[in-house]
Each structure stands twice: as C-alpha cells, then as structure tokens.
Design a protein around this motif. Sequence first.
Motif, PDB file in Angstrom:
ATOM      1  N   GLY A  81       4.541  11.521  -2.527  1.00 47.46           N
ATOM      2  CA  GLY A  81       3.243  11.645  -1.868  1.00 47.46           C
ATOM      3  C   GLY A  81       2.060  11.605  -2.804  1.00 47.46           C
ATOM      4  O   GLY A  81       0.978  11.140  -2.425  1.00 47.46           O
ATOM      5  N   PHE A  85      -0.786   9.353  -0.874  1.00 48.05           N
ATOM      6  CA  PHE A  85      -1.488  10.136   0.138  1.00 48.05           C
ATOM      7  C   PHE A  85      -2.976   9.791   0.219  1.00 48.05           C
ATOM      8  O   PHE A  85      -3.646  10.173   1.179  1.00 48.05           O
ATOM      9  CB  PHE A  85      -1.327  11.627  -0.141  1.00 48.05           C
ATOM     10  CG  PHE A  85      -0.030  12.216   0.356  1.00 48.05           C
ATOM     11  CD1 PHE A  85       0.928  11.432   0.975  1.00 48.05           C
ATOM     12  CD2 PHE A  85       0.227  13.577   0.208  1.00 48.05           C
ATOM     13  CE1 PHE A  85       2.117  11.967   1.437  1.00 48.05           C
ATOM     14  CE2 PHE A  85       1.409  14.135   0.673  1.00 48.05           C
ATOM     15  CZ  PHE A  85       2.367  13.329   1.284  1.00 48.05           C
ATOM     16  N   GLN A 112       8.582  11.445   2.712  1.00 51.45           N
ATOM     17  CA  GLN A 112       7.525  12.256   2.120  1.00 51.45           C
ATOM     18  C   GLN A 112       6.403  12.533   3.120  1.00 51.45           C
ATOM     19  O   GLN A 112       5.787  13.602   3.087  1.00 51.45           O
ATOM     20  CB  GLN A 112       6.955  11.541   0.892  1.00 51.45           C
ATOM     21  CG  GLN A 112       7.864  11.565  -0.310  1.00 51.45           C
ATOM     22  CD  GLN A 112       7.762  12.873  -1.074  1.00 51.45           C
ATOM     23  OE1 GLN A 112       6.724  13.200  -1.632  1.00 51.45           O
ATOM     24  NE2 GLN A 112       8.848  13.626  -1.106  1.00 51.45           N
ATOM     25  N   ALA A 113       6.125  11.565   3.989  1.00 49.61           N
ATOM     26  CA  ALA A 113       5.036  11.707   4.960  1.00 49.61           C
ATOM     27  C   ALA A 113       5.493  12.323   6.270  1.00 49.61           C
ATOM     28  O   ALA A 113       4.673  12.511   7.180  1.00 49.61           O
ATOM     29  CB  ALA A 113       4.401  10.334   5.231  1.00 49.61           C
ATOM     30  N   LEU A 134      -1.752   9.980   7.012  1.00 53.03           N
ATOM     31  CA  LEU A 134      -0.970   9.470   5.884  1.00 53.03           C
ATOM     32  C   LEU A 134      -0.456   8.084   6.240  1.00 53.03           C
ATOM     33  O   LEU A 134       0.338   7.924   7.165  1.00 53.03           O
ATOM     34  CB  LEU A 134       0.184  10.423   5.564  1.00 53.03           C
ATOM     35  CG  LEU A 134      -0.247  11.848   5.173  1.00 53.03           C
ATOM     36  CD1 LEU A 134       0.965  12.716   4.920  1.00 53.03           C
ATOM     37  CD2 LEU A 134      -1.179  11.829   3.970  1.00 53.03           C
TER      38      LEU A 134
END
Length: 236
Positions: A81, A85, A112-113, A134
């Motif tokens: 991220g 991000f 990750q998101a 994101l």
Amino acid sequence: MTNRLQWDVFVSAQIPVVTDDLPPGANEMRWSPISSTLISGKRDAVLVDTAITVDQNQKLAGWIAGSGKNLTAIYATHGHGDHFFGVNTIQKIFPNARFVATREVIDVMRKQASAPVVESYWKPRFPGQIDSTLVIADELKGSVLELEGEQLVSVPLGHTDTDSTTCLHAPLPIVIFEQQWIVFVDPGTPFNCPRRALHKWVLVGYENKISEGSIEAHSRCSYRIDQNISSNNRKL
C-alpha cells in the motif's frame, strides 16, 4: 538516436506510526522514507510509485506539477500500500494519468486495498491519513510503457519484500527503478549485487556513486561509494 529522457526523485520523509509494538528504549516508530521517481521527456512524464498518506501524496502531486510535465502514467513496482495508496490524490491533479502494474502486482494490490487489511493494518497505523478511495491498477499489457518514443520495460524480480516485485527499466544506460531505490548498471560492467540489495540500497554503478538519501552500501556489492553525490535530475 540520442536519448532525451531525464529522471528526478521525490522522497517522502519519515512519518510517525501509531503502534505499541516498540523496540526496547524507543519512544516512537517511524515509517521509512519513500522514493517516487519521475521519468520525463520534453513534454510528458511517468511516475514510479506513490507514498502512503494523503498529505504525503499532495506534496508529491505538487512537486510533479512544479516540473511542468504532463503526467501520462503512474507505475507501481509492487503491491504494498505504501507504493500505490496515493494514486487517487495524484489523479485529482492529473486525471489523464493512467495507473498500471503487472497482473501479479495487481493481485497483491487487491489484498492490500481490501477492507480487512486496510482496517486492521493501515488505518490503525496512520489514523485519518489514508485516502478513502484506493485505486487498483489496470494491467500493463506487454510489459512496456511508452514515453515519447522510448520504451520503459517492466521486469519481474520475484520476491523481495513481497511477492511479485518488479522494476522498471529505462534505456541507455541501463537504468532500473525499483521500489524505494534506483540502480544504475554500466553496460558491459559486471554487477554482482544480490537481488535483495536492489530493495535496500541505492547503487549507481554507472558513475560509481551512491545516491543521496541512502546510508551505506551493501557489503556484498562491489562498487566504490561516494556518499556526497546527489542523484537528482540526471539525463539518462
């Protein structure tokens, strides 16, 4: 044909991390600096990696805008991220910049998101600082980004600090933009640095110099080091 590409680096400084898992004697934890690289031609540019927080990425976007270049693409070297991000923040300033990564990087990026990871890992460490939107990358087809007639090539590195890490290779001399750091290799010169060092250190083999912002050379790398040389804004 003369290569007219240039590059410059923006370093997002260390920021505090909210955690109670501190090493003995430490009063706080700080996230490591993050380097974002702008590869540019006469008019257009490609950004390699963003930072974590909205504030960091607003500063990054302002720096890109100050270059006067038209940002055409954002490339994520890997799926953590802290390297993608900021895409939403950047695209608010450069709405025509497409966001791309390899299919394997996108797989890591989706995890990750995901809400469980964002809510359990990122938001507790950076409360009120993570963008609410994101963006997930589109797949980079053919592993090539075009920039004013030059090819920037995505190269798989396997596992460094996460699975499916890549670097972005820019032409003449061999220039590799990988995660936090940049590695130069003089064509025809042996380069015997282990893959892990690509993530850890800045090594400029082409001019035998180490870039500003690193601490020391990896002990297994063979190049002489000059720690007082800045790497910013070199022609490729």
